[in-house]
Each structure stands twice: as structure tokens, then as C-alpha cells.
Design an enzyme around this catalytic site. Structure first.
Site, PDB file in Angstrom:
ATOM      1  N   ASP A   1      -6.408  -6.245   4.837  1.00 18.87           N
ATOM      2  CA  ASP A   1      -5.734  -4.796   4.846  1.00 18.87           C
ATOM      3  C   ASP A   1      -5.774  -4.268   6.247  1.00 18.87           C
ATOM      4  O   ASP A   1      -6.785  -4.082   6.756  1.00 18.87           O
ATOM      5  CB  ASP A   1      -6.640  -4.187   3.903  1.00 18.87           C
ATOM      6  CG  ASP A   1      -6.179  -2.385   3.770  1.00 18.87           C
ATOM      7  OD1 ASP A   1      -4.801  -2.252   4.298  1.00 18.87           O
ATOM      8  OD2 ASP A   1      -6.571  -1.847   2.920  1.00 18.87           O
TER       9      ASP A   1
ATOM     10  N   HIS B   1      -8.637   0.844  -3.584  1.00 18.89           N
ATOM     11  CA  HIS B   1      -9.363   0.897  -2.240  1.00 18.89           C
ATOM     12  C   HIS B   1      -9.978   2.183  -2.133  1.00 18.89           C
ATOM     13  O   HIS B   1      -9.640   3.069  -1.723  1.00 18.89           O
ATOM     14  CB  HIS B   1      -8.662   0.258  -1.285  1.00 18.89           C
ATOM     15  CG  HIS B   1      -9.221   0.154   0.002  1.00 18.89           C
ATOM     16  ND1 HIS B   1      -8.584   0.013   1.359  1.00 18.89           N
ATOM     17  CD2 HIS B   1     -10.634   0.058   0.529  1.00 18.89           C
ATOM     18  CE1 HIS B   1      -9.526   0.054   2.235  1.00 18.89           C
ATOM     19  NE2 HIS B   1     -10.763   0.077   1.645  1.00 18.89           N
TER      20      HIS B   1
ATOM     21  N   MET C   1     -12.242   4.399  -0.100  1.00 15.43           N
ATOM     22  CA  MET C   1     -13.043   4.555   1.157  1.00 15.43           C
ATOM     23  C   MET C   1     -13.644   6.055   0.944  1.00 15.43           C
ATOM     24  O   MET C   1     -13.116   7.181   1.464  1.00 15.43           O
ATOM     25  CB  MET C   1     -11.781   4.758   2.160  1.00 15.43           C
ATOM     26  CG  MET C   1     -11.178   3.394   2.792  1.00 15.43           C
ATOM     27  SD  MET C   1      -9.636   3.431   3.231  1.00 15.43           S
ATOM     28  CE  MET C   1      -8.661   3.354   2.016  1.00 15.43           C
TER      29      MET C   1
ATOM     30  N   MET D   1     -11.070  -5.753   6.405  1.00 10.77           N
ATOM     31  CA  MET D   1     -10.409  -4.743   7.060  1.00 10.77           C
ATOM     32  C   MET D   1      -9.941  -5.331   8.333  1.00 10.77           C
ATOM     33  O   MET D   1     -10.678  -5.709   9.077  1.00 10.77           O
ATOM     34  CB  MET D   1     -10.834  -3.485   7.319  1.00 10.77           C
ATOM     35  CG  MET D   1     -11.216  -2.556   5.918  1.00 10.77           C
ATOM     36  SD  MET D   1      -9.844  -2.284   5.304  1.00 10.77           S
ATOM     37  CE  MET D   1      -8.698  -1.184   6.116  1.00 10.77           C
TER      38      MET D   1
ATOM     39  N   HIS E   1      -1.660  -1.425  -4.038  1.00 12.94           N
ATOM     40  CA  HIS E   1      -2.708  -1.130  -3.381  1.00 12.94           C
ATOM     41  C   HIS E   1      -2.521   0.315  -3.098  1.00 12.94           C
ATOM     42  O   HIS E   1      -1.800   1.045  -2.603  1.00 12.94           O
ATOM     43  CB  HIS E   1      -2.949  -1.808  -2.058  1.00 12.94           C
ATOM     44  CG  HIS E   1      -3.902  -1.521  -1.378  1.00 12.94           C
ATOM     45  ND1 HIS E   1      -5.155  -2.545  -1.558  1.00 12.94           N
ATOM     46  CD2 HIS E   1      -4.312  -0.660  -0.495  1.00 12.94           C
ATOM     47  CE1 HIS E   1      -6.131  -2.110  -0.790  1.00 12.94           C
ATOM     48  NE2 HIS E   1      -5.601  -1.015   0.110  1.00 12.94           N
TER      49      HIS E   1
ATOM     50  N   MET F   1      -9.086   8.118  -0.157  1.00 14.93           N
ATOM     51  CA  MET F   1      -9.942   8.714   0.983  1.00 14.93           C
ATOM     52  C   MET F   1     -10.422  10.259   1.011  1.00 14.93           C
ATOM     53  O   MET F   1      -9.787  10.813   0.262  1.00 14.93           O
ATOM     54  CB  MET F   1      -8.786   8.767   2.444  1.00 14.93           C
ATOM     55  CG  MET F   1      -8.285   7.350   2.580  1.00 14.93           C
ATOM     56  SD  MET F   1      -7.235   7.406   3.944  1.00 14.93           S
ATOM     57  CE  MET F   1      -6.498   5.860   4.121  1.00 14.93           C
TER      58      MET F   1
ATOM     59  N   ASP G   1      -4.797   3.710  -1.835  1.00 10.58           N
ATOM     60  CA  ASP G   1      -5.977   4.006  -0.964  1.00 10.58           C
ATOM     61  C   ASP G   1      -6.475   5.151  -1.396  1.00 10.58           C
ATOM     62  O   ASP G   1      -5.737   6.529  -1.315  1.00 10.58           O
ATOM     63  CB  ASP G   1      -5.322   3.937   0.494  1.00 10.58           C
ATOM     64  CG  ASP G   1      -5.199   2.637   1.014  1.00 10.58           C
ATOM     65  OD1 ASP G   1      -6.087   1.675   1.133  1.00 10.58           O
ATOM     66  OD2 ASP G   1      -3.812   2.319   1.486  1.00 10.58           O
TER      67      ASP G   1
ATOM     68  N   SER H   1       0.941  -1.116   0.045  1.00  9.37           N
ATOM     69  CA  SER H   1       0.102  -0.111  -0.003  1.00  9.37           C
ATOM     70  C   SER H   1       1.000   1.275  -0.114  1.00  9.37           C
ATOM     71  O   SER H   1       1.730   1.296   0.634  1.00  9.37           O
ATOM     72  CB  SER H   1      -0.975  -0.104   1.232  1.00  9.37           C
ATOM     73  OG  SER H   1      -1.268   1.400   1.365  1.00  9.37           O
TER      74      SER H   1
HETATM   75  C1  DX5 Z   1      -6.069   1.806   5.805  1.00  8.15           C
HETATM   76  C2  DX5 Z   1      -5.660   1.369   4.456  1.00  8.15           C
HETATM   77  C3  DX5 Z   1      -4.489   0.594   4.396  1.00  8.15           C
HETATM   78  C4  DX5 Z   1      -3.296   0.747   4.955  1.00  8.15           C
HETATM   79  C5  DX5 Z   1      -2.531  -0.298   5.688  1.00  8.15           C
HETATM   80  O1  DX5 Z   1      -6.979   2.500   5.923  1.00  8.15           O
HETATM   81  O2  DX5 Z   1      -7.006   0.814   3.797  1.00  8.15           O
HETATM   82  O3  DX5 Z   1      -4.253  -0.032   2.841  1.00  8.15           O
HETATM   83  O4  DX5 Z   1      -2.258   1.475   4.169  1.00  8.15           O
HETATM   84  O5  DX5 Z   1      -1.554   0.289   6.280  1.00  8.15           O
HETATM   85  P1  DX5 Z   1      -0.795  -0.819   7.227  1.00  8.15           P
HETATM   86  O6  DX5 Z   1      -0.447  -1.743   6.516  1.00  8.15           O
HETATM   87  O7  DX5 Z   1       0.446   0.208   7.738  1.00  8.15           O
HETATM   88  O8  DX5 Z   1      -1.512  -1.225   8.365  1.00  8.15           O
HETATM   89 ZN    ZN Z   2      -6.427  -0.110   1.830  1.00  6.62          ZN
END
Ligand code: DX5
Ligand code: ZN
Length: 224
Positions: free
Chosen positions: A174, A65, A67, A136, A32, A36, A34, A7
């Protein structure tokens, strides 16, 4: 087969291309990403323009992903910039079936995500149309959080249901995946492992990815 999905949330965003290439050399299978929006989760990251640049920096599939609230409004834009897989949160979708089909209509793999407090049962009516389910194992929004062990049973349950119903979705995990937790998630049935802090947090992303993948592959062999 176990796949590693670093990620970029924990990467150095000023050196994104270089960091992603290092993770790729360490054996990463998919990147990956993210997304947000500051509403569905209390943090902001990137949008289609940055993903468009990232697309030019790697040949690996991009696993986006989402969010975000109202994902239907942004799915076409992410497909347009070259995302290959897209996942949406069950909790963010009023018309989950419609949203998953929208992703598929853009020739992307469609995934559904559940937060730590959301039961697997809420997915029963979409498991036959998704390509992957993302469990998650932290509350979404930030990298480097502590793994929540009570989410492991959901990976086991998804593996059991897949067998019982003759389905083919893959199971992704994740949050908090590291050398300490990787054996547990693989033994519980996770096949696509997202890791941010464990790959990009410190040291060399190539070596970190290699070590994580080695530990995951060993755990998968023990499982059989
Ligand atoms: C959290 C994200 C993850 C995050 C995971 O909201 O969806 O993808 O990057 O990070 P680690 O592996 O550091 O927990
Ligand atoms: Zn993620």
C-alpha cells in the site's frame, strides 16, 4: 494470483458508488477503505456510516485499513456494516494477538500492517494467525505519496518466511503503487496491490485499473 485493491482515498467522495463501480469494471478484486482518526495518522477520513453506504454500492469485498488508535473499540462497528477484511497496525496495538483474534471473531479476514520504519521481525509471533500482511510503502496518512523502495525487501522477506514456516498469509502492499512501481512490488512478492492515485487520481478509473492489473499480471508471469 494478483489482486487489485483500489483505494477510495483518492476517489471523488461525492460520487463514491459510481467511482467504485468503474474500478470494478476495470477488474478490481477488492475495495480498499482507509480509516484515519487524526491521532495515529495526521489525517481524518470516514467511519462506519459511510462504509455502510459503500457496502450497498458494490458486491466486492471491502478491505478496511484501520489507521486508528484503540482499534478494538471500532472493530465490531465496522464488522456490523459489512466489512470483509480488516487490518490493524502493529504500531497501534498493545495487544496485537487479542486484536487480530477480535477481528477473526467477527468472521472477517484479519490483516496486520507495518509502517515503512517497522521491521518484519516484529510480526514473528502473529504470522501464523493472520490472513494477510500489509507492507506500507509510504508513511500512512495521505494518498499520492512517493513509493519508498527500501520497503521492497520486507515483501521478499515475508514471502521467504511464509515458505520456510509453511504459512498461508497473503502479502499486500500500500502506497505509491503505479505503472512505474508495479513490476518491482510484484517481483518482490506482493500479491494484493492497493492503488489510490493510480486508479482514481486522473482519467478513467476503469481504464486505469485495467492498465495496472495488466502490468501486474505481466510482471507476475515474468517472475515464475
Ligand atoms: C495511505 C493509505 C493508502 C493510500 C494509497 O495512508 O493507506 O491506502 O490511499 O494511496 P496511493 O496509491 O495514492 O499512494
Ligand atoms: Zn491503505
Amino acid at each position: 494470483m494478483i489482486e487489485l485493491a483500489p483505494s477510495i482515498l483518492s476517489a471523488d467522495f461525492a460520487r463514491l458508488g459510481e467511482q467504485v463501480r468503474a474500478a470494478c469494471e476495470g477488474g478490481a478484486h477488492v475495495i480498499h477503505v482507509d480509516i484515519m482518526d487524526g491521532h495515529f495518522v495526521p489525517n481524518l477520513t470516514i467511519g462506519p456510516p459511510v462504509v455502510k453506504s459503500l457496502r450497498k454500492a458494490t458486491d466486492l469485498p471491502l478491505d478496511c485499513h484501520l489507521m486508528i488508535e484503540n482499534p478494538d473499540e471500532y472493530i465490531p462497528a465496522f464488522a456490523e456494516v459489512g466489512v470483509n477484511w480488516m487490518s490493524v497496525h502493529q504500531e497501534a496495538c498493545r495487544h496485537l494477538n487479542r486484536t487480530l483474534n477480535l477481528i477473526k471473531s467477527h468472521n472477517c479476514r484479519a490483516g496486520v500492517v507495518i509502517n515503512p520504519a517497522t521491521p518484519v521481525d516484529t510480526l514473528s509471533e502473529v504470522l501464523d494467525i493472520v490472513d494477510y500482511v500489509l507492507v506500507m510503502s509510504v508513511n500512512p496518512g495521505f494518498g499520492a505519496q512517493k513509493f519508498i523502495p527500501s520497503t521492497l525487501h520486507k515483501m521478499r522477506s515475508l514471502a521467504t518466511i511464509r515458505g520456510q514456516r509453511g504459512l498461508a498469509y497473503r502479502i499486500e502492499v500500500d502506497g505509491g503503487v503505479s505503472l512505474e512501481t508495479v513490476e518491482d512490488v510484484v517481483r518482490a512478492g506482493a500479491e494484493i496491490l492497493v492503488a489510490g492515485n493510480a486508479v482514481f487520481g486522473s482519467g478513467n478509473p476503469k481504464n486505469n485499473a485495467e492498465a495496472l492489473l495488466k502490468a501486474a499480471t505481466e510482471a507476475a508471469l515474468l517472475k515464475v
